[in-house]
Design an enzyme around this catalytic site. Structure first.
Site, short mmCIF file in Angstrom:
data_model
loop_
_atom_site.label_atom_id
_atom_site.label_comp_id
_atom_site.label_asym_id
_atom_site.label_seq_id
_atom_site.Cartn_x
_atom_site.Cartn_y
_atom_site.Cartn_z
N TRP A 47 71.29 96.09 -10.06
CA TRP A 47 70.06 95.57 -11.26
C TRP A 47 70.17 96.94 -12.31
O TRP A 47 69.67 96.66 -13.06
CB TRP A 47 69.07 96.01 -10.18
CG TRP A 47 67.96 94.90 -10.95
CD1 TRP A 47 67.71 93.58 -11.32
CD2 TRP A 47 66.50 95.80 -11.43
NE1 TRP A 47 66.21 93.95 -11.68
CE2 TRP A 47 65.88 95.32 -11.80
CE3 TRP A 47 65.88 97.49 -11.15
CZ2 TRP A 47 65.10 95.35 -12.93
CZ3 TRP A 47 65.22 97.92 -12.22
CH2 TRP A 47 64.58 96.38 -12.74
N HIS A 48 69.70 98.15 -12.28
CA HIS A 48 69.34 99.00 -13.26
C HIS A 48 70.40 99.77 -13.79
O HIS A 48 70.04 99.50 -15.15
CB HIS A 48 69.61 100.99 -12.33
CG HIS A 48 68.19 100.62 -11.72
ND1 HIS A 48 67.62 99.86 -10.55
CD2 HIS A 48 67.12 101.04 -12.36
CE1 HIS A 48 66.42 100.68 -10.10
NE2 HIS A 48 65.64 101.37 -11.17
N GLY A 49 71.16 98.88 -13.77
CA GLY A 49 72.56 99.05 -14.62
C GLY A 49 73.88 98.69 -14.26
O GLY A 49 74.20 98.76 -13.35
#
Length: 512
Positions: free
Chosen positions: A327-329
């Site tokens: 989700w973060h990257g």
């Protein structure tokens, strides 16, 4: 538009607050709120509105249909459509470019050449897709009733204070506040709101941006040729980014909560002195709290949580943290970062190091050692989060090379140590010589290291004070006597004036 810009602080926010106050008793209050939120988001590019409105409108109508139906199979199909629409939209914008580049690299090994796809990433897409998706999930679970007024609903999705980087609010917590005709905030609440905004600006412009500048200088020393860093600069990178990302994200949350408070809207706390955690579970109850709770409620618990034995609990933890990292990257190191934290959660379940330290060293010393140990485990994770694969090697080599460099300087003076007594003045002179030799050959590490200390100390001090009171530092505002409030405000203003970086650097989480 960014919170740390003059346009936001001096023009947009005052006009938005005044406009809302003038219209708050009319039917146009939330129309105005929706318009200024859309303007805020579209200030950089109008097309950013398209994916946000697409997912919001789909979930608005699906939510009503899910609520109105009594057919379990039909309701489930509608929910699946909502999840696919949100995750699909997020995947197209966030992962297409990365996956196409990885595919091109893989096929290149077999002599096949293909082009890569470049897709611009709209800010906040990770946040508003999760927020919008939770709306339909809660309706499906019969935990929330859909809101029939589409203006109020779109105001919930696009509410500008928390739109770009959270906190990720649930509809049941935020939508009723926005739909209601709220009274004006009291003088006390307005004062508190301004203090939150001021403290957030201090964290961003003085601490985060200066720490980020030092981290950037270290990465430039690696360069495209992947040059080795001098001993110790890897620690500068590690500690610098550890406090940069915390100050940056906590600053956004403080300004967001303060801005929302001016409209008499309460946003949830997103941080609670996370670097004073003793174990991974404690950390994720204190860091990015809104995301941790979202992953817990909509992923970890539906997978089974910890109710079906040790091995399935471990599986659920790893799946949750894997997807949390993704989700973060878009990148392998984001995935490794998530898996790393999953392994830490499992490790501390099997071997509760914090409990053992307290048992062996006593409550105070054991807890202190547990905090120091876990803090450094978190620091290593931030290297994975921030560094590119090419940068990771030089950074890690620089960290492990520092003890050897210190020992080498001591060894160079070994013959002098052999000739003097440890209690003599000559021994002190030899130690000073060792220190001078180390400083003269590692001056970059010393200078950058002092910079990290200078801009981290205020955060460490305020976090310790807040930790002892069980709150964030700015939440102590109401407990302070008037003279202390005035003194702190003056210190913050002067610090921003003399140490704050003038450029309006974007917040790190804008990229997610």
């Amino acid at each position: 538009m960014v919170f740390n810009s003059l346009n936001y602080i001096c023009i947009f926010l005052p006009l938005a607050v005044v406009g809302y106050y003038l219209l708050r008793k009319t039917a146009f209050a939330n129309v105005f709120m929706l318009c200024i939120s859309l303007f805020f988001y579209a200030a950089s590019a109008v097309w950013y509105l398209l994916p946000m409105l697409f997912t919001a409108i789909i979930d608005y109508f699906l939510g009503k249909k899910i609520q109105d139906s009594d057919d379990p199979a039909y309701r489930k199909r509608l929910l699946i459509i909502s999840v696919i629409a949100n995750i699909g939209l997020l995947s197209v914008f966030k992962y297409t470019g990365w996956l196409s580049a990885e595919l091109a690299t893989l096929l290149g090994l077999f002599g096949v050449t293909i082009g890569t796809i470049s897709v611009a990433l709209p800010p906040a897409i990770s946040f508003y897709t999760f927020q919008s998706m939770s709306y339909t999930i809660d309706i499906y679970r019969r935990e929330f009733h859909p809101h029939r007024n589409i203006v109020n609903y779109l105001s919930f999705v696009s509410f500008f204070p928390h739109l770009v980087a959270g906190p990720i609010m649930r509809a049941r917590d935020l939508l009723p506040q926005l739909a209601a005709k709220r009274p004006l905030p009291s003088h006390k609440e307005v004062s508190y709101a301004f203090f939150m905004i001021l403290f957030g600006l201090f964290l961003k412009t003085v601490c985060a941006d200066n720490l980020g500048a030092i981290v950037g200088l270290v990465t430039k020393m690696i360069g495209p040729q992947h040059a080795q860093l001098p001993p110790g600069l890897g620690l500068v990178f590690m500690y610098g980014f550890t406090y940069q990302i915390y100050c940056d994200f906590a600053a956004y949350t403080a300004i967001a909560r303060g801005s929302a408070k001016l409209f008499n809207v309460d946003l949830m706390r997103n941080f609670l002195t996370p670097y004073l955690s003793t174990n991974p579970s404690d950390f994720w109850h204190r860091w990015h709290i809104s995301l941790s709770q979202w992953l817990r409620d909509y992923l970890y618990i539906p997978l089974g949580g910890s109710k079906h034995g040790k091995w399935l609990t471990m599986r659920n933890l790893m799946i949750t943290m894997f997807l949390g990292g993704l989700w973060h990257g878009a990148g392998w190191f984001f995935i490794f970062w998530g898996l790393y934290h999953g392994l830490l959660l499992i490790l501390y379940r099997i071997c509760p190091l914090d409990v053992w330290l307290v048992r062996f060293f006593g409550q105070r010393m054991g807890k202190l050692l547990a905090i120091v140990l876990f803090f450094h485990l978190v620091c290593f994770g931030w290297i994975l989060f921030r560094a590119t694969p090419a940068e990771f090697g030089p950074i890690w080599h620089s960290i492990i090379a520092l003890p050897g460099a210190v020992i080498g300087h001591i060894a160079a003076y070994q013959s002098y140590f052999d000739k003097v007594s440890i209690f003599s003045y000559d021994f002190v002179s030899v130690c000073v010589g060792v220190l001078r030799g180390f400083v003269s050959s590692n001056w970059v590490f010393i200078v950058y290291g002092w910079g990290i200390i200078l801009f981290s100390i205020p955060v460490i001090i305020t976090d310790i004070i807040a930790w002892r009171n069980g709150v964030e530092f700015y939440e102590l505002y109401d407990r302070m006597p008037t003279w202390m409030k005035v003194a702190i405000i003056i210190v913050l203003l002067y610090a921003i004036q003399f140490f704050g970086r003038r450029e309006s650097n974007e917040f790190i989480y804008f990229a997610f």
